[in-house]
Design an enzyme around this catalytic site. Structure first.
Site, mmCIF file in Angstrom:
data_model
loop_
_atom_site.group_PDB
_atom_site.id
_atom_site.type_symbol
_atom_site.label_atom_id
_atom_site.label_comp_id
_atom_site.label_asym_id
_atom_site.label_seq_id
_atom_site.Cartn_x
_atom_site.Cartn_y
_atom_site.Cartn_z
ATOM 1 N N HIS A 28 0.835 -1.196 0.000
ATOM 2 C CA HIS A 28 0.000 0.000 0.000
ATOM 3 C C HIS A 28 0.876 1.255 0.000
ATOM 4 C CE1 HIS A 28 -2.637 2.952 2.272
ATOM 5 N NE2 HIS A 28 -3.403 2.613 1.245
ATOM 6 N N ASP A 57 -1.135 5.369 -6.420
ATOM 7 C CA ASP A 57 -2.271 6.296 -6.522
ATOM 8 C C ASP A 57 -1.850 7.351 -7.544
ATOM 9 O OD1 ASP A 57 -3.967 5.184 -4.476
ATOM 10 O OD2 ASP A 57 -2.611 6.024 -2.993
ATOM 11 N N HIS A 70 -1.048 10.181 -3.271
ATOM 12 C CA HIS A 70 -2.334 9.723 -2.743
ATOM 13 C C HIS A 70 -3.438 10.760 -2.873
ATOM 14 C CE1 HIS A 70 -5.424 9.099 0.390
ATOM 15 N NE2 HIS A 70 -5.375 7.871 -0.089
HETATM 16 O O1 G3P Z 1 -6.738 1.678 -2.936
HETATM 17 C C1 G3P Z 1 -6.830 0.841 -1.832
HETATM 18 C C2 G3P Z 1 -6.528 1.689 -0.688
HETATM 19 O O2 G3P Z 1 -5.321 2.325 -1.012
HETATM 20 C C3 G3P Z 1 -7.648 2.670 -0.538
HETATM 21 O O3 G3P Z 1 -7.345 3.644 0.315
HETATM 22 O O4 G3P Z 1 -7.186 6.023 0.583
HETATM 23 O O5 G3P Z 1 -5.159 4.608 0.787
HETATM 24 O O6 G3P Z 1 -6.144 5.065 -1.438
HETATM 25 P P1 G3P Z 1 -6.412 4.886 0.022
HETATM 26 CA CA CA Z 2 -5.147 3.674 -3.010
#
Ligand code: G3P
Ligand code: CA
Length: 367
Positions: A28, A57, A70
């Site tokens: 992540h 992202d 992000h």
């Molecule tokens: O995309 C999966 C996860 O990353 C969603 O949360 O806000 O970290 O992009 P976020």
């Molecule tokens: Ca994400």
């Protein structure tokens, strides 16, 4: 939290669910538990920790370049407020420096760091408070924002030099916002993916998006128009997060995710996507205890519809383990082995890779 009402409570172990892949570890924002999120350093670390997929992202700049960030603003992870004090917009009473208002060269001139909050109205590096105080220190070493192409070249380059085949997991951020600003971010992302050889479902890529209107547009219009057919993941949110907005006569209002929590929703999603990305509490109710785990029907409905399930976000930081789990590994055990998810988004890919190795080792010994 919205949830299946009458059906929700009680222990429901997802028996008989057909899990398509072995357990996937999705880094992540890279190995973001150890290095600032979405830096190339965090991506290299995740790669060598053995992640199966690494997440990007993606947002767009004023000069139509795709960068890995992000947020569609720059002020949570860079010194933009110091370098460009006047280049903000007001959003909900807060100054925000939007990536779309800056050219790539300007963005790449910024210092990038761990995520932070600033308590005072005026930004200074000294007043920035780390969101995760025990992680990599703020403003140390040297990091900058990079493009989606730079990151794909890094991962593909490491795939060549190691002989491994690590996948990418791009998320199109706020397409509703970009399109309102006249930028078709989804089309631009697809063009980059195609340029780097990602065109079909068997390629090592999942494309994810929170905006269901856009995920459907990608599946039904954009991909067919350019001869692509990638695995798509519909991310899920609560309406109250304002994650996705809809413009009516120029005015934004929150997209309602409520339908996704109703019976039959998974079958609807399966008409255009290959998987879902739910927040962990959508699968395991937060009122669960160590003695009484409450697994919602979402997983069994998703499996019945043929969807892969990749929940977010698994963190090992202090205070981030749900009370129903003993520790990070216990939390993974619940999600992988009791709920039956196919993969997890985690800031700590090394720990998740180790967990998967151990648990697959144990399973092999039994068989
Ligand atoms: O995309 C999966 C996860 O990353 C969603 O949360 O806000 O970290 O992009 P976020
Ligand atoms: Ca994400």
């Amino acid at each position: 939290m919205k949830k299946y009402t009458a059906l929700a409570l009680g222990i429901m172990i997802a028996s008989g669910s057909a899990i398509a892949n072995s357990k996937l570890v999705i880094a992540h924002r890279g190995a973001s538990g150890y290095l600032p999120e979405h830096t190339l350093a965090a991506k290299s670390a995740a790669y060598f920790m053995g992640a199966d997929y690494i997440e990007q992202d993606v947002v767009m700049t004023r000069d139509n370049k795709l960068v890995v960030l992000h947020d569609h603003y720059l002020d949570r992870v860079t010194d933009v407020a110091e370098k460009y004090p006047e280049r903000f917009r007001m959003e909900n009473g807060k100054k925000r420096w939007f990536a779309i208002d800056f050219d790539l060269a300007e963005i790449q001139g910024l210092s990038m760091t761990e995520g932070f909050n600033v308590s005072s109205e005026k930004f200074s590096k000294e007043s920035a408070q780390a969101i995760f105080p025990e992680r990599f220190p703020l403003w140390k070493s040297s990091f900058r924002v990079h493009t989606l192409e730079e990151e794909i070249e890094l991962i593909q380059g490491m795939n060549k030099s190691t002989g491994h085949d690590v996948g990418i997991y791009p998320e199109i951020k706020a397409p509703w916002f970009h399109r309102h600003e006249g930028k078709d971010i989804s089309k631009a992302v697809l063009e980059v993916l195609k340029k780097y050889g990602y065109t079909k479902k068997t390629d090592k890529v999942y494309l994810q998006c929170f905006d269901p209107n856009e995920t459907q547009r990608i599946a039904r219009q954009l991909m067919p128009a350019i001869g692509m057919d990638l695995k798509l993941v519909q991310l899920m949110a609560e309406t109250s997060w304002n994650e996705t907005m809809v413009y009516t006569r120029g005015k934004p209002s929150p997209y309602s995710y409520d339908w996704m929590f109703q019976p039959g929703a998974m079958a609807e999603i399966a008409k255009y996507a290959d998987g879902i990305g739910p927040w962990k509490p959508f699968l395991v109710d937060s009122s669960s205890t160590k003695d009484h785990l409450i697994i919602t029907p979402m997983i069994s409905e998703a499996k019945k519809a043929g969807l892969e399930v990749h929940p977010y976000t698994f963190r090992a930081d202090k205070g981030r383990i749900p009370t129903y789990a003993d520790n990070f590994e216990g939390m993974l055990d619940i999600f992988f082995n009791k709920v039956g998810v196919d993969g997890v988004f985690t800031d700590f890919p090394d720990k998740a890779v180790e967990f998967v190795k151990q648990s697959e080792g144990k399973a092999n010994k039994k068989s």
